[in-house]
Design a protein around this motif. Structure first.
Motif, short mmCIF file in Angstrom:
data_model
loop_
_atom_site.label_atom_id
_atom_site.label_comp_id
_atom_site.label_asym_id
_atom_site.label_seq_id
_atom_site.Cartn_x
_atom_site.Cartn_y
_atom_site.Cartn_z
N PRO A 110 -18.41 -20.77 -5.47
CA PRO A 110 -18.24 -21.40 -4.15
C PRO A 110 -17.81 -20.44 -3.04
O PRO A 110 -17.83 -20.81 -1.87
CB PRO A 110 -17.17 -22.47 -4.39
N SER A 111 -17.42 -19.21 -3.38
CA SER A 111 -17.08 -18.21 -2.36
C SER A 111 -17.14 -16.84 -3.00
O SER A 111 -17.15 -16.72 -4.24
CB SER A 111 -15.68 -18.46 -1.78
N GLY A 112 -17.12 -15.82 -2.17
CA GLY A 112 -17.08 -14.46 -2.70
C GLY A 112 -15.80 -14.21 -3.47
O GLY A 112 -15.81 -13.56 -4.52
N LEU A 113 -14.70 -14.75 -2.96
CA LEU A 113 -13.43 -14.54 -3.65
C LEU A 113 -13.44 -15.20 -5.03
O LEU A 113 -12.95 -14.63 -6.00
CB LEU A 113 -12.26 -15.07 -2.79
N ALA A 114 -14.01 -16.40 -5.12
CA ALA A 114 -14.11 -17.07 -6.42
C ALA A 114 -14.95 -16.25 -7.39
O ALA A 114 -14.64 -16.17 -8.58
CB ALA A 114 -14.71 -18.47 -6.25
N MET A 154 -17.27 -4.17 -9.80
CA MET A 154 -17.40 -3.66 -8.44
C MET A 154 -17.66 -4.76 -7.42
O MET A 154 -18.54 -5.60 -7.62
CB MET A 154 -18.56 -2.65 -8.36
N ASP A 155 -16.91 -4.72 -6.34
CA ASP A 155 -17.20 -5.56 -5.17
C ASP A 155 -18.18 -4.75 -4.32
O ASP A 155 -17.81 -3.74 -3.73
CB ASP A 155 -15.89 -5.84 -4.42
N ASN A 156 -19.43 -5.19 -4.30
CA ASN A 156 -20.49 -4.43 -3.61
C ASN A 156 -20.96 -5.14 -2.34
O ASN A 156 -22.10 -5.02 -1.91
CB ASN A 156 -21.68 -4.23 -4.57
N THR A 157 -20.05 -5.91 -1.73
CA THR A 157 -20.41 -6.73 -0.58
C THR A 157 -20.89 -5.90 0.61
O THR A 157 -21.84 -6.27 1.29
CB THR A 157 -19.22 -7.60 -0.17
N TRP A 158 -20.24 -4.77 0.86
CA TRP A 158 -20.57 -3.97 2.06
C TRP A 158 -22.00 -3.44 2.01
O TRP A 158 -22.76 -3.59 2.95
CB TRP A 158 -19.59 -2.80 2.21
N THR A 189 -21.55 -14.82 1.25
CA THR A 189 -21.10 -15.31 2.56
C THR A 189 -21.46 -14.34 3.68
O THR A 189 -21.72 -14.74 4.81
CB THR A 189 -19.56 -15.45 2.51
N LYS A 190 -21.47 -13.06 3.37
CA LYS A 190 -21.62 -12.02 4.39
C LYS A 190 -23.12 -11.77 4.66
O LYS A 190 -23.76 -12.60 5.26
CB LYS A 190 -20.89 -10.75 3.94
N TYR A 191 -23.65 -10.63 4.22
CA TYR A 191 -25.01 -10.27 4.63
C TYR A 191 -26.10 -11.13 3.99
O TYR A 191 -27.18 -11.28 4.56
CB TYR A 191 -25.29 -8.81 4.35
N VAL A 221 -22.16 -20.31 5.80
CA VAL A 221 -22.06 -20.75 4.40
C VAL A 221 -21.05 -19.88 3.67
O VAL A 221 -21.00 -18.67 3.88
CB VAL A 221 -23.43 -20.59 3.67
N MET A 222 -20.26 -20.49 2.78
CA MET A 222 -19.41 -19.74 1.86
C MET A 222 -20.08 -19.77 0.49
O MET A 222 -20.37 -20.85 -0.03
CB MET A 222 -18.03 -20.38 1.69
N ILE A 223 -20.32 -18.61 -0.09
CA ILE A 223 -20.95 -18.55 -1.42
C ILE A 223 -20.75 -17.15 -2.01
O ILE A 223 -20.69 -16.17 -1.27
CB ILE A 223 -22.45 -18.94 -1.34
N GLY A 224 -20.61 -17.10 -3.32
CA GLY A 224 -20.45 -15.81 -4.00
C GLY A 224 -21.36 -15.69 -5.19
O GLY A 224 -21.85 -16.71 -5.72
N SER A 276 -14.06 -12.52 8.02
CA SER A 276 -15.43 -12.52 7.56
C SER A 276 -16.28 -11.64 8.47
O SER A 276 -15.79 -11.07 9.46
CB SER A 276 -16.01 -13.93 7.45
N TRP A 277 -17.55 -11.50 8.15
CA TRP A 277 -18.48 -10.63 8.86
C TRP A 277 -19.83 -10.79 8.17
O TRP A 277 -19.95 -11.58 7.25
CB TRP A 277 -18.01 -9.15 8.82
N GLY A 278 -20.83 -10.05 8.61
CA GLY A 278 -22.13 -10.13 7.95
C GLY A 278 -23.10 -11.06 8.63
O GLY A 278 -24.26 -11.14 8.24
C1 LIG Z 1 -15.36 -11.52 2.53
C2 LIG Z 1 -15.18 -10.67 1.34
C3 LIG Z 1 -14.92 -11.22 0.10
C4 LIG Z 1 -14.71 -12.70 -0.11
O1 LIG Z 1 -15.79 -13.49 0.23
P1 LIG Z 1 -15.59 -15.02 0.69
O2 LIG Z 1 -16.92 -15.61 0.56
O3 LIG Z 1 -15.04 -14.95 2.08
O4 LIG Z 1 -14.59 -15.63 -0.26
C5 LIG Z 1 -14.81 -10.38 -0.98
N1 LIG Z 1 -14.94 -9.05 -0.83
C6 LIG Z 1 -15.20 -8.48 0.35
C7 LIG Z 1 -15.34 -6.99 0.43
C8 LIG Z 1 -15.32 -9.26 1.48
O5 LIG Z 1 -15.53 -8.68 2.66
#
Ligand SMILES: *Cc1c(COP(=O)(O)O)cnc(C)c1O
Length: 393
Positions: free
Chosen positions: A83-87, A181-185, A206-208, A215-218, A335-337
Protein backbone atom coordinates in the motif's frame (compact mmCIF):
# COMPACT_ATOMS: atom_id res chain seq x y z
CA UNK A 1 15.42 -5.23 -26.01
CA UNK A 2 15.99 -1.69 -24.76
CA UNK A 3 14.31 -0.60 -21.52
CA UNK A 4 12.26 2.02 -23.41
CA UNK A 5 10.66 -0.78 -25.40
CA UNK A 6 10.17 -3.07 -22.40
CA UNK A 7 8.38 -0.34 -20.46
CA UNK A 8 5.81 -0.01 -23.25
CA UNK A 9 5.23 -3.69 -23.89
CA UNK A 10 5.72 -5.50 -20.56
CA UNK A 11 2.69 -6.80 -18.67
CA UNK A 12 0.36 -6.49 -21.62
CA UNK A 13 -0.47 -10.17 -22.01
CA UNK A 14 -3.88 -10.87 -23.53
CA UNK A 15 -4.88 -12.76 -20.40
CA UNK A 16 -4.78 -9.37 -18.64
CA UNK A 17 -5.97 -7.02 -21.37
CA UNK A 18 -8.41 -9.18 -23.37
CA UNK A 19 -7.30 -7.38 -26.51
CA UNK A 20 -7.49 -3.73 -25.47
CA UNK A 21 -4.36 -1.72 -24.77
CA UNK A 22 -4.57 -1.50 -20.99
CA UNK A 23 -5.82 -4.11 -18.53
CA UNK A 24 -9.20 -3.28 -17.01
CA UNK A 25 -9.42 -2.31 -13.34
CA UNK A 26 -10.56 -5.49 -11.63
CA UNK A 27 -12.08 -4.31 -8.37
CA UNK A 28 -12.47 -7.46 -6.33
CA UNK A 29 -12.90 -8.85 -2.88
CA UNK A 30 -14.75 -12.11 -3.51
CA UNK A 31 -13.79 -14.31 -6.42
CA UNK A 32 -16.36 -16.95 -7.23
CA UNK A 33 -16.00 -20.62 -8.13
CA UNK A 34 -18.62 -22.66 -9.94
CA UNK A 35 -17.58 -26.00 -8.58
CA UNK A 36 -15.78 -27.38 -5.56
CA UNK A 37 -13.13 -28.83 -7.86
CA UNK A 38 -12.47 -25.39 -9.33
CA UNK A 39 -12.12 -23.91 -5.86
CA UNK A 40 -9.62 -26.57 -4.86
CA UNK A 41 -7.67 -26.18 -8.05
CA UNK A 42 -7.31 -22.44 -7.69
CA UNK A 43 -6.17 -22.88 -4.10
CA UNK A 44 -3.56 -25.49 -4.91
CA UNK A 45 -0.77 -22.93 -5.19
CA UNK A 46 -1.57 -19.64 -3.45
CA UNK A 47 1.10 -17.83 -5.49
CA UNK A 48 -0.22 -18.78 -8.91
CA UNK A 49 -1.85 -15.98 -10.86
CA UNK A 50 -5.31 -17.38 -10.23
CA UNK A 51 -8.29 -15.36 -9.14
CA UNK A 52 -8.79 -16.69 -5.63
CA UNK A 53 -9.46 -13.80 -3.28
CA UNK A 54 -9.10 -10.04 -3.80
CA UNK A 55 -6.20 -9.71 -1.39
CA UNK A 56 -4.15 -12.13 -3.49
CA UNK A 57 -4.34 -9.92 -6.55
CA UNK A 58 -6.18 -9.55 -9.82
CA UNK A 59 -5.04 -9.29 -13.45
CA UNK A 60 -4.59 -5.51 -12.91
CA UNK A 61 -2.07 -6.22 -10.14
CA UNK A 62 -0.33 -8.95 -12.13
CA UNK A 63 0.03 -6.74 -15.18
CA UNK A 64 1.86 -4.18 -13.02
CA UNK A 65 4.01 -6.80 -11.25
CA UNK A 66 4.98 -8.42 -14.56
CA UNK A 67 5.95 -5.05 -16.03
CA UNK A 68 8.07 -4.13 -12.99
CA UNK A 69 9.77 -7.53 -13.11
CA UNK A 70 10.56 -7.24 -16.80
CA UNK A 71 12.39 -3.96 -16.11
CA UNK A 72 14.61 -5.58 -13.47
CA UNK A 73 15.83 -8.38 -15.71
CA UNK A 74 16.26 -12.13 -15.29
CA UNK A 75 17.28 -12.22 -11.64
CA UNK A 76 13.99 -10.83 -10.33
CA UNK A 77 12.02 -13.95 -9.38
CA UNK A 78 8.89 -12.20 -8.11
CA UNK A 79 7.25 -8.86 -7.34
CA UNK A 80 4.93 -8.05 -4.44
CA UNK A 81 2.80 -4.92 -4.26
CA UNK A 82 2.23 -2.90 -1.09
CA UNK A 83 0.00 0.00 0.00
CA UNK A 84 3.00 2.38 0.14
CA UNK A 85 6.72 2.50 -0.48
CA UNK A 86 7.36 2.42 3.24
CA UNK A 87 5.22 -0.71 3.64
CA UNK A 88 7.26 -2.35 0.88
CA UNK A 89 10.51 -1.41 2.61
CA UNK A 90 9.53 -2.49 6.12
CA UNK A 91 8.00 -5.73 4.80
CA UNK A 92 11.14 -6.49 2.81
CA UNK A 93 13.24 -6.07 5.95
CA UNK A 94 10.93 -7.99 8.28
CA UNK A 95 10.68 -10.85 5.79
CA UNK A 96 14.44 -11.42 5.94
CA UNK A 97 15.11 -11.23 9.70
CA UNK A 98 14.20 -12.95 12.94
CA UNK A 99 14.58 -12.13 16.63
CA UNK A 100 18.23 -12.10 17.64
CA UNK A 101 19.47 -10.86 14.28
CA UNK A 102 21.58 -7.80 13.56
CA UNK A 103 21.01 -5.54 10.56
CA UNK A 104 23.19 -2.79 9.13
CA UNK A 105 21.44 0.29 7.80
CA UNK A 106 22.99 3.17 5.91
CA UNK A 107 23.11 6.42 7.87
CA UNK A 108 21.72 8.16 4.77
CA UNK A 109 18.51 6.09 4.75
CA UNK A 110 15.06 7.56 4.20
CA UNK A 111 13.89 8.93 7.55
CA UNK A 112 10.78 6.72 8.05
CA UNK A 113 12.98 3.65 7.40
CA UNK A 114 15.22 4.88 10.21
CA UNK A 115 12.21 5.38 12.47
CA UNK A 116 11.06 1.81 11.74
CA UNK A 117 14.45 0.35 12.58
CA UNK A 118 14.61 2.26 15.85
CA UNK A 119 11.10 1.26 16.93
CA UNK A 120 9.28 -1.80 15.55
CA UNK A 121 12.41 -3.58 14.36
CA UNK A 122 14.06 -3.08 17.74
CA UNK A 123 10.92 -4.23 19.57
CA UNK A 124 10.97 -7.38 17.42
CA UNK A 125 14.37 -8.24 18.89
CA UNK A 126 16.42 -7.15 15.88
CA UNK A 127 19.32 -4.83 16.47
CA UNK A 128 19.81 -2.16 13.82
CA UNK A 129 23.19 -0.47 13.53
CA UNK A 130 23.88 2.50 11.28
CA UNK A 131 26.93 2.66 9.07
CA UNK A 132 28.64 5.40 7.07
CA UNK A 133 27.07 5.40 3.58
CA UNK A 134 30.55 5.70 2.00
CA UNK A 135 31.90 2.67 3.88
CA UNK A 136 32.16 0.47 0.76
CA UNK A 137 33.98 -2.84 1.28
CA UNK A 138 35.02 -1.84 4.81
CA UNK A 139 31.54 -2.84 5.90
CA UNK A 140 33.15 -6.24 6.44
CA UNK A 141 34.44 -4.91 9.79
CA UNK A 142 30.87 -4.37 10.99
CA UNK A 143 29.52 -7.77 10.00
CA UNK A 144 28.75 -10.08 12.88
CA UNK A 145 27.88 -13.74 13.13
CA UNK A 146 24.19 -12.76 13.35
CA UNK A 147 24.13 -10.03 10.68
CA UNK A 148 21.13 -11.03 8.59
CA UNK A 149 20.87 -8.10 6.25
CA UNK A 150 22.39 -4.89 4.99
CA UNK A 151 20.15 -2.05 3.90
CA UNK A 152 21.46 0.22 1.16
CA UNK A 153 20.00 3.28 -0.50
CA UNK A 154 21.86 4.93 -3.35
CA UNK A 155 21.88 7.83 -3.53
CA UNK A 156 20.90 8.56 0.09
CA UNK A 157 17.79 10.51 1.00
CA UNK A 158 18.46 14.26 1.43
CA UNK A 159 22.26 13.95 1.23
CA UNK A 160 22.74 11.89 -1.97
CA UNK A 161 25.86 9.85 -1.15
CA UNK A 162 26.17 7.21 -3.87
CA UNK A 163 27.00 3.93 -2.19
CA UNK A 164 29.41 1.34 -3.56
CA UNK A 165 26.75 -1.34 -3.70
CA UNK A 166 28.90 -4.00 -5.47
CA UNK A 167 31.57 -3.72 -2.72
CA UNK A 168 28.92 -4.05 -0.01
CA UNK A 169 27.36 -7.01 -1.83
CA UNK A 170 30.75 -8.78 -1.98
CA UNK A 171 31.19 -8.45 1.79
CA UNK A 172 27.58 -9.54 2.41
CA UNK A 173 27.84 -12.66 0.24
CA UNK A 174 30.80 -13.97 2.23
CA UNK A 175 28.72 -13.63 5.39
CA UNK A 176 25.48 -14.93 3.85
CA UNK A 177 23.77 -11.63 4.65
CA UNK A 178 20.93 -10.38 2.45
CA UNK A 179 21.26 -6.98 0.75
CA UNK A 180 18.06 -4.96 0.51
CA UNK A 181 18.11 -1.82 -1.60
CA UNK A 182 15.78 1.15 -1.74
CA UNK A 183 16.12 2.02 -5.44
CA UNK A 184 13.41 4.68 -5.57
CA UNK A 185 15.65 7.52 -6.78
CA UNK A 186 17.19 5.86 -9.82
CA UNK A 187 14.37 3.43 -10.73
CA UNK A 188 15.13 0.27 -12.68
CA UNK A 189 15.80 2.47 -15.72
CA UNK A 190 18.91 4.06 -14.24
CA UNK A 191 20.12 1.37 -11.86
CA UNK A 192 19.94 -2.37 -12.41
CA UNK A 193 20.16 -3.40 -8.77
CA UNK A 194 19.86 -7.15 -9.31
CA UNK A 195 22.76 -7.04 -11.78
CA UNK A 196 24.91 -5.62 -8.98
CA UNK A 197 23.99 -8.49 -6.69
CA UNK A 198 21.21 -6.94 -4.60
CA UNK A 199 18.80 -9.59 -3.24
CA UNK A 200 15.65 -7.53 -2.60
CA UNK A 201 14.85 -4.29 -4.43
CA UNK A 202 12.28 -1.84 -3.15
CA UNK A 203 10.58 0.94 -5.09
CA UNK A 204 8.37 3.63 -3.63
CA UNK A 205 6.21 3.51 -6.78
CA UNK A 206 4.43 6.53 -5.28
CA UNK A 207 7.28 8.57 -6.78
CA UNK A 208 8.41 8.22 -10.41
CA UNK A 209 6.44 5.11 -11.35
CA UNK A 210 3.10 6.76 -10.57
CA UNK A 211 4.58 10.10 -11.60
CA UNK A 212 1.56 12.28 -10.95
CA UNK A 213 1.46 12.70 -7.14
CA UNK A 214 -1.90 11.01 -6.79
CA UNK A 215 -1.31 7.43 -5.58
CA UNK A 216 0.49 5.72 -2.69
CA UNK A 217 1.93 2.34 -3.70
CA UNK A 218 5.09 0.30 -3.19
CA UNK A 219 6.77 -2.69 -4.78
CA UNK A 220 9.34 -5.17 -3.49
CA UNK A 221 11.09 -7.53 -5.89
CA UNK A 222 13.20 -10.45 -4.78
CA UNK A 223 15.61 -12.94 -6.27
CA UNK A 224 14.94 -16.68 -6.12
CA UNK A 225 16.55 -17.12 -2.70
CA UNK A 226 14.64 -14.32 -0.94
CA UNK A 227 11.28 -14.58 -2.68
CA UNK A 228 9.71 -17.35 -0.56
CA UNK A 229 10.18 -15.40 2.69
CA UNK A 230 8.96 -12.16 1.11
CA UNK A 231 5.85 -13.81 -0.30
CA UNK A 232 5.09 -15.58 2.92
CA UNK A 233 5.51 -12.37 4.91
CA UNK A 234 3.23 -10.42 2.56
CA UNK A 235 0.58 -13.13 2.66
CA UNK A 236 0.70 -13.61 6.43
CA UNK A 237 0.36 -9.88 7.09
CA UNK A 238 -2.26 -9.24 4.39
CA UNK A 239 -0.26 -6.83 2.25
CA UNK A 240 -2.10 -5.65 -0.83
CA UNK A 241 -3.05 -2.51 -2.73
CA UNK A 242 -6.17 -1.46 -4.59
CA UNK A 243 -6.65 -2.39 -8.24
CA UNK A 244 -7.33 1.28 -9.04
CA UNK A 245 -3.95 2.25 -7.61
CA UNK A 246 -2.21 -0.60 -9.45
CA UNK A 247 -3.86 0.62 -12.64
CA UNK A 248 -2.66 4.19 -12.15
CA UNK A 249 0.86 2.98 -11.34
CA UNK A 250 0.90 0.94 -14.53
CA UNK A 251 -0.35 3.91 -16.54
CA UNK A 252 2.36 6.09 -14.99
CA UNK A 253 5.02 3.49 -15.71
CA UNK A 254 4.30 3.58 -19.45
CA UNK A 255 5.66 7.14 -19.75
CA UNK A 256 8.37 6.92 -17.10
CA UNK A 257 11.28 6.74 -19.50
CA UNK A 258 10.37 9.99 -21.28
CA UNK A 259 9.46 11.73 -18.05
CA UNK A 260 12.75 10.74 -16.42
CA UNK A 261 14.81 12.03 -19.33
CA UNK A 262 13.13 15.43 -18.96
CA UNK A 263 13.47 15.42 -15.15
CA UNK A 264 17.15 14.61 -15.64
CA UNK A 265 17.77 17.36 -18.18
CA UNK A 266 15.87 20.01 -16.20
CA UNK A 267 17.50 19.02 -12.89
CA UNK A 268 20.99 19.15 -14.39
CA UNK A 269 20.31 22.66 -15.72
CA UNK A 270 19.18 23.88 -12.28
CA UNK A 271 21.98 21.99 -10.46
CA UNK A 272 24.69 23.45 -12.70
CA UNK A 273 23.31 26.93 -12.26
CA UNK A 274 23.30 26.45 -8.46
CA UNK A 275 26.86 25.04 -8.50
CA UNK A 276 28.07 28.32 -10.04
CA UNK A 277 26.13 30.53 -7.58
CA UNK A 278 28.46 32.34 -5.12
CA UNK A 279 26.07 31.87 -2.14
CA UNK A 280 25.88 28.11 -2.62
CA UNK A 281 28.47 25.99 -0.82
CA UNK A 282 27.89 22.79 -2.80
CA UNK A 283 25.34 20.89 -4.84
CA UNK A 284 24.63 17.30 -3.84
CA UNK A 285 23.64 15.82 -7.18
CA UNK A 286 25.13 12.41 -8.09
CA UNK A 287 26.07 13.64 -11.57
CA UNK A 288 28.08 16.57 -10.17
CA UNK A 289 31.63 16.16 -8.78
CA UNK A 290 30.83 17.65 -5.33
CA UNK A 291 28.52 14.73 -4.54
CA UNK A 292 30.12 11.98 -2.43
CA UNK A 293 30.22 8.86 -4.58
CA UNK A 294 30.03 10.77 -7.88
CA UNK A 295 32.63 8.38 -9.34
CA UNK A 296 30.50 5.39 -8.33
CA UNK A 297 27.48 6.99 -9.94
CA UNK A 298 29.47 7.34 -13.17
CA UNK A 299 30.57 3.72 -12.96
CA UNK A 300 27.24 2.06 -12.11
CA UNK A 301 24.29 4.27 -13.06
CA UNK A 302 22.95 4.98 -16.52
CA UNK A 303 21.42 8.34 -15.68
CA UNK A 304 20.22 10.73 -13.00
CA UNK A 305 16.73 11.92 -12.07
CA UNK A 306 15.12 15.08 -10.73
CA UNK A 307 15.92 14.98 -7.01
CA UNK A 308 18.99 16.59 -5.40
CA UNK A 309 20.03 19.00 -2.66
CA UNK A 310 22.11 22.14 -2.31
CA UNK A 311 23.85 23.50 0.77
CA UNK A 312 24.04 27.24 1.44
CA UNK A 313 27.33 28.82 2.55
CA UNK A 314 25.78 30.93 5.30
CA UNK A 315 22.67 31.42 7.40
CA UNK A 316 20.37 28.89 8.97
CA UNK A 317 16.91 27.39 8.74
CA UNK A 318 15.71 30.44 10.70
CA UNK A 319 15.82 32.29 7.39
CA UNK A 320 14.60 29.49 5.14
CA UNK A 321 11.18 31.15 4.84
CA UNK A 322 12.73 34.07 2.96
CA UNK A 323 13.87 31.66 0.26
CA UNK A 324 10.87 29.36 0.00
CA UNK A 325 7.74 31.31 0.92
CA UNK A 326 7.41 33.42 -2.22
CA UNK A 327 8.52 30.89 -4.80
CA UNK A 328 6.06 30.50 -7.67
CA UNK A 329 7.00 27.17 -9.19
CA UNK A 330 8.27 25.21 -6.20
CA UNK A 331 5.82 24.26 -3.48
CA UNK A 332 6.94 22.73 -0.21
CA UNK A 333 5.94 19.15 0.26
CA UNK A 334 7.12 15.71 1.19
CA UNK A 335 7.24 13.01 -1.41
CA UNK A 336 8.41 13.78 -4.96
CA UNK A 337 8.48 12.11 -8.36
CA UNK A 338 5.43 13.87 -9.78
CA UNK A 339 5.49 16.27 -12.72
CA UNK A 340 5.82 19.29 -10.43
CA UNK A 341 8.78 20.96 -8.74
CA UNK A 342 9.14 20.90 -4.96
CA UNK A 343 11.49 22.34 -2.35
CA UNK A 344 12.21 21.16 1.18
CA UNK A 345 14.35 23.04 3.73
CA UNK A 346 16.22 20.57 5.95
CA UNK A 347 19.19 20.10 8.25
CA UNK A 348 20.76 16.66 7.76
CA UNK A 349 23.28 17.38 10.54
CA UNK A 350 20.54 16.82 13.09
CA UNK A 351 19.94 13.09 12.63
CA UNK A 352 23.20 11.47 11.55
CA UNK A 353 24.49 8.78 13.88
CA UNK A 354 27.57 7.20 12.28
CA UNK A 355 28.70 9.80 9.80
CA UNK A 356 29.01 13.57 9.84
CA UNK A 357 27.21 15.83 7.44
CA UNK A 358 29.34 18.96 7.15
CA UNK A 359 27.44 22.15 6.49
CA UNK A 360 27.68 25.74 7.54
CA UNK A 361 24.33 26.84 6.14
CA UNK A 362 21.02 25.05 5.69
CA UNK A 363 20.29 22.42 3.05
CA UNK A 364 17.44 22.58 0.55
CA UNK A 365 16.23 19.50 -1.29
CA UNK A 366 14.75 20.12 -4.71
CA UNK A 367 12.60 17.98 -6.90
CA UNK A 368 12.83 19.39 -10.40
CA UNK A 369 9.65 18.85 -12.34
CA UNK A 370 8.70 19.20 -15.99
CA UNK A 371 8.42 23.00 -16.02
CA UNK A 372 10.79 25.00 -18.21
CA UNK A 373 14.20 25.05 -16.46
CA UNK A 374 14.74 28.77 -17.20
CA UNK A 375 11.54 29.61 -15.31
CA UNK A 376 12.71 27.40 -12.44
CA UNK A 377 16.11 29.12 -12.31
CA UNK A 378 14.61 32.64 -12.39
CA UNK A 379 12.30 31.72 -9.51
CA UNK A 380 15.07 30.13 -7.42
CA UNK A 381 17.42 33.02 -8.13
CA UNK A 382 14.92 35.50 -6.67
CA UNK A 383 14.45 33.20 -3.66
CA UNK A 384 18.20 33.08 -2.96
CA UNK A 385 18.39 36.90 -3.27
CA UNK A 386 15.63 37.22 -0.65
CA UNK A 387 17.47 34.75 1.59
CA UNK A 388 20.74 36.71 1.32
CA UNK A 389 18.95 39.91 2.34
CA UNK A 390 17.31 38.08 5.28
CA UNK A 391 20.55 36.60 6.68
CA UNK A 392 22.26 40.01 6.60
CA UNK A 393 19.49 41.00 9.01
C1 LIG B 1 9.02 8.29 -0.47
C2 LIG B 1 10.07 7.29 -0.21
C3 LIG B 1 9.77 6.09 0.40
C4 LIG B 1 8.39 5.76 0.92
O1 LIG B 1 7.40 5.74 -0.04
P1 LIG B 1 5.86 6.04 0.35
O2 LIG B 1 5.11 5.54 -0.79
O3 LIG B 1 5.80 7.53 0.56
O4 LIG B 1 5.58 5.30 1.62
C5 LIG B 1 10.78 5.18 0.58
N1 LIG B 1 12.03 5.44 0.17
C6 LIG B 1 12.37 6.59 -0.43
C7 LIG B 1 13.78 6.82 -0.86
C8 LIG B 1 11.41 7.56 -0.63
O5 LIG B 1 11.75 8.72 -1.20
Amino acid sequence: MKKETTIVSAGRGKEYTHGIVNPPVYRASTCIFDTYAEMQERNADPYQKHLYYGRKGTPTHWALSDALMALEGEKAAGCLLFPSGLAAMTSAILSQVKAGDHVLITDSAYDPTRYFSQTLLKDSGVEAEYYDPMIGGNIVDLLRENTACIIVEAPGSLTFEVQDVPAIVRAAKDHKATVIMDNTWATALNYQAFEYGVDVVVHAATKYIVGHSDVMIGAALANEACLPALRSYAMATGQTCSADDAYLALRGLRTMSVRLKQHEENALAVAQWLAAHPAVDRVLHPALPDCPGHEIWKRDFSGSTGLFSFVMKDGSLDHAAALVDDLHHYKMGFSWGGYESLILPTDPRSYRKKSKFQANGPTFRLHIGLEDPEDLITDLSAGIDRYLVAIKG
